[in-house]
Design a protein around this motif. Sequence first.
Motif: not given
Length: 188
Positions: A45-49, A39-40
Amino acid sequence: MASTSRRNNRYTGVGQQDDPSLRPPQPTIRQGLSTAQVLGALAIVWIVVRVLYVLPRFLDVLLGLAVVVSCLVVGRWKQQRTQSNETNSEERMERINREREETEATVHEAAQMMLDIDRQHLDEFIEKNNQSSTYEEWISELHPDNVQESGAIDHRFYVHDSDHRLMWNGKADGVYRHPVEAKTADLV
């Protein structure tokens, strides 16, 4: 010298008795990642995107602000330089009026740059989402920080003089993209 109790290696020395407490710890092999680690990683990855998606628009806004700030700094420098050379209040008033006009022109130019960026984004949005585009979807993509948790758009995008609403209505064809009516804050 094939004895199992005696070994010739660097940990126990030549011919010394094998003592397990003298051996270095053996590395362990993990069988997988924990749920928290997965999950981390997904959160990172979500933050980078999101950053990569929002960054170009943020940089455009930052560029506009940099133009305004640099003009204000230059104006302040000119003010300090010319203050020492002024001989009477008439010259000073002329200088103040000239600097005010220059600052207003710079602010207007920066505002026009931002509107040009928004127009370009609208054109790209319409091209990408041809028939299934709405005003609210465009604003959500252009200014995600102005979308409330409920999905509602900030009421300022519906006021009569909203540049965004006027731009959208200029592109509305009445078939796929409908014009957006001005609303007051209590109707939004």
